[in-house]
Write an enzyme that holds these catalytic residues in place. Structure first.
Site, PDB file in Angstrom:
ATOM      1  N   ASP A 264       0.821  -1.213   0.000  1.00 27.25           N
ATOM      2  CA  ASP A 264       0.000   0.000   0.000  1.00 27.25           C
ATOM      3  C   ASP A 264       0.856   1.264   0.000  1.00 27.25           C
ATOM      4  O   ASP A 264       2.017   1.242   0.408  1.00 27.25           O
ATOM      5  CB  ASP A 264      -0.876   0.054   1.265  1.00 27.25           C
ATOM      6  N   ASP A 265       0.217   2.338  -0.406  1.00 25.37           N
ATOM      7  CA  ASP A 265       0.714   3.717  -0.245  1.00 25.37           C
ATOM      8  C   ASP A 265       1.792   4.147  -1.241  1.00 25.37           C
ATOM      9  O   ASP A 265       2.221   5.292  -1.222  1.00 25.37           O
ATOM     10  CB  ASP A 265       1.250   3.996   1.179  1.00 25.37           C
ATOM     11  N   HIS A 314      -5.965   2.875  -3.951  1.00 25.99           N
ATOM     12  CA  HIS A 314      -5.957   3.100  -2.508  1.00 25.99           C
ATOM     13  C   HIS A 314      -6.411   4.523  -2.169  1.00 25.99           C
ATOM     14  O   HIS A 314      -6.217   4.972  -1.057  1.00 25.99           O
ATOM     15  CB  HIS A 314      -4.527   2.850  -2.003  1.00 25.99           C
ATOM     16  N   HIS A 318      -4.932   9.760   0.033  1.00 22.80           N
ATOM     17  CA  HIS A 318      -4.730   9.021   1.281  1.00 22.80           C
ATOM     18  C   HIS A 318      -4.860   9.942   2.491  1.00 22.80           C
ATOM     19  O   HIS A 318      -4.333   9.675   3.565  1.00 22.80           O
ATOM     20  CB  HIS A 318      -3.371   8.328   1.292  1.00 22.80           C
ATOM     21  N   HIS A 423       3.710  -2.353   3.007  1.00 28.48           N
ATOM     22  CA  HIS A 423       3.727  -1.004   2.427  1.00 28.48           C
ATOM     23  C   HIS A 423       4.999  -0.760   1.634  1.00 28.48           C
ATOM     24  O   HIS A 423       6.077  -1.212   2.035  1.00 28.48           O
ATOM     25  CB  HIS A 423       3.593   0.059   3.530  1.00 28.48           C
TER      26      HIS A 423
HETATM   27 ZN    ZN Z   1      -2.584   3.111   3.337  1.00 31.09          ZN
END
Ligand code: ZN
Length: 465
Positions: A264-265, A314, A318, A423
């Site tokens: 993620d991210d 995502h 964010h 991540h």
């Molecule tokens: Zn995240």
């Protein structure tokens, strides 16, 4: 000469008779309306008329009769008759005696019914009360429609009452469809795929297993991921679907478990390329839940795609305080990243992960109940959302790579789908360092690695907001 005289006399007489008839023709003209509605018990009041011949007024010669009974609903007539020599004229005024109070249908028993489409409803009875008509009950018309039963009655004055019983169809929510055996099957190459079966039932139709359609097939000579879709529809048109994912692997030591590594991210300048290099070396496909990063990182998203990984969404920013401030903000932000990914890799990804996961509390600060709404709404809009069942912990604390490794491997489940949260944000060296060991552990212990696709079983956390 004589003949001619007679002719003239005859013609004169005929003409005189004609003139006489025209002059003495009785004429009646009614004042006011010729169709009158009277309320029950109201008195009829004559509205007047004109009566004459062309020679004189005949008003007093008019004979008026009527059969009005204002105590009884019905149609009556006032008849006006005028005689004049050989002629007679009759004119009629129509009187309709009515009452205006509506009858009332009183339904007995349940008003809200739960029925199957063809299930007979055992009438629980009804009554009709009316201030005038007796026995209106016999005149009630009953009509069954899909979602209601309509009761309708008119009294003798045309006053109407309509009542309903509401029908909720028992099969409104669709049939149930359950797969026998496992949702995820891992086969060794050339091992025979055996369909373990399924069962479908509908509350109204009973066992409808024979109506299940299966789509897709498995070629065990070729390693890869296959999905078999099972679809069943009830007579109400409501559908249920299940998917069985079959992995065909070259691995000899399969334990039936699947690992979905998710990052993620990202993307980030140092970490994402390093992770992609490891995945490439290990010949493993994973899933990247990306965010909107500077343009110079765009090639990394393209690399993720061309190397066979799943590029998933995502949100763009964010930023919790923004994306969870409102439904509109969330979807607007999601669209930004969906459009960007589409521009970079050429498809509109429908695979998403909520920032903080579906179970996050943080959104409560910005909008109460938003996760309850969003988790349902994304489904309505055709998205698939994935939480995780193994948290590497790399975003919550400053874990070492050893700890991340332990967090993952100690929670892996054979025979199951393992969605691992990691991540690739900037500076996440512990994850980069742990990754290769995690993959090796997985391989040595018989796990298959796969990217998330739209047919992957969704794993959802419990909603906390
Ligand atoms: Zn995240």
């Amino acid at each position: 000469m004589q003949k001619r005289c007679i002719m003239i006399i005859i013609i004169s007489i005929v003409l005189l008779c004609g003139v006489f008839l025209i002059l003495t023709e009785p004429l009646i003209h009614l004042y006011g309306r010729t169709d009158i509605t009277l309320n029950l018990n109201d008195e009829y009041k004559e509205l007047g008329f004109q009566a004459k011949t062309r020679l004189k007024d005949m008003h007093k010669k008019v004979k008026i009769t009527n059969n009005i009974n204002s105590k009884k609903v019905g149609r009556y007539q006032v008849i006006y008759q005028l005689k004049s020599y050989f002629n007679q004229k009759t004119v009629v005024r129509n009187i309709h005696v009515i009452e205006t109070k509506k009858p009332q249908i009183i339904l007995k028993g349940k008003i809200d019914l739960e029925l199957c489409p063809n299930e007979k409803y055992q009438e629980e009875g009804y009554d009709v009360v009316d201030n005038y008509d007796k026995n209106l009950k016999k005149k009630v018309k009953i009509k069954r429609q899909t979602n209601q039963i309509i009761y309708q009655v008119k009294d003798s004055s045309g006053n109407e009452d309509i009542k309903f019983r509401k029908i909720t169809l028992k099969n409104e929510n669709g049939p149930t469809l359950a797969l026998k055996g496992k949702d995820v099957v891992v086969l060794k190459r050339n091992e025979k795929y055996q369909e373990e079966g399924y069962q479908a039932t509908d509350i109204c139709e009973g066992d409808i297993t024979s109506k299940v359609l299966t789509l897709g097939h498995v070629d065990t000579t070729k390693p890869g991921t296959y999905s078999i879709r099972y679809v069943v529809k009830n007579k109400n048109g409501k559908e249920k679907e299940q998917i069985r994912t079959v992995f065909v692997t070259n691995q000899e030591n399969s334990n039936g478990g699947v690992i979905y590594l998710t990052f993620d991210d990202g993307p980030s300048k140092e970490i994402t390329p390093a992770i992609l290099d490891i995945l490439k070396k290990e010949k493993i496909k994973a899933t990247f839940f990306v965010t909107d990063k500077p343009e110079e990182l765009n090639p990394l998203i393209q690399r993720e795609d061309t190397e066979g990984h799943t590029v998933a969404l995502h949100t763009a920013t964010h930023n919790y305080s923004y994306v969870y401030s409102s439904k509109e903000a969330y979807f607007e932000d999601l669209k930004t990243i969906q459009d960007k990914v589409n521009r970079l890799v050429g498809y509109k990804s429908k695979i998403i992960r909520f920032p903080g996961g579906g179970s996050n509390h943080v959104s409560m600060k910005y909008s109460e109940g938003i996760m309850t709404y969003l988790t349902q709404e994304v489904k309505q809009r055709g998205f698939y959302y994935y939480d995780w069942n193994i948290d590497s912990g790399d975003a919550t604390r400053r874990y070492t790579s050893d700890e991340i490794y332990q967090n993952v491997i100690s929670n892996l489940m054979p025979e199951k789908e393992n969605i691992v949260l990691m991540h690739d944000f900037a500076g996440n060296n512990p994850t980069r360092e742990a990754l290769e060991r995690i993959i090796q552990f997985g391989k040595q212990n018989g796990y298959v690695f796969a990217p998330i696709t739209e047919t992957t079983q969704e794993i959802h956390h419990k909603i906390a907001n």
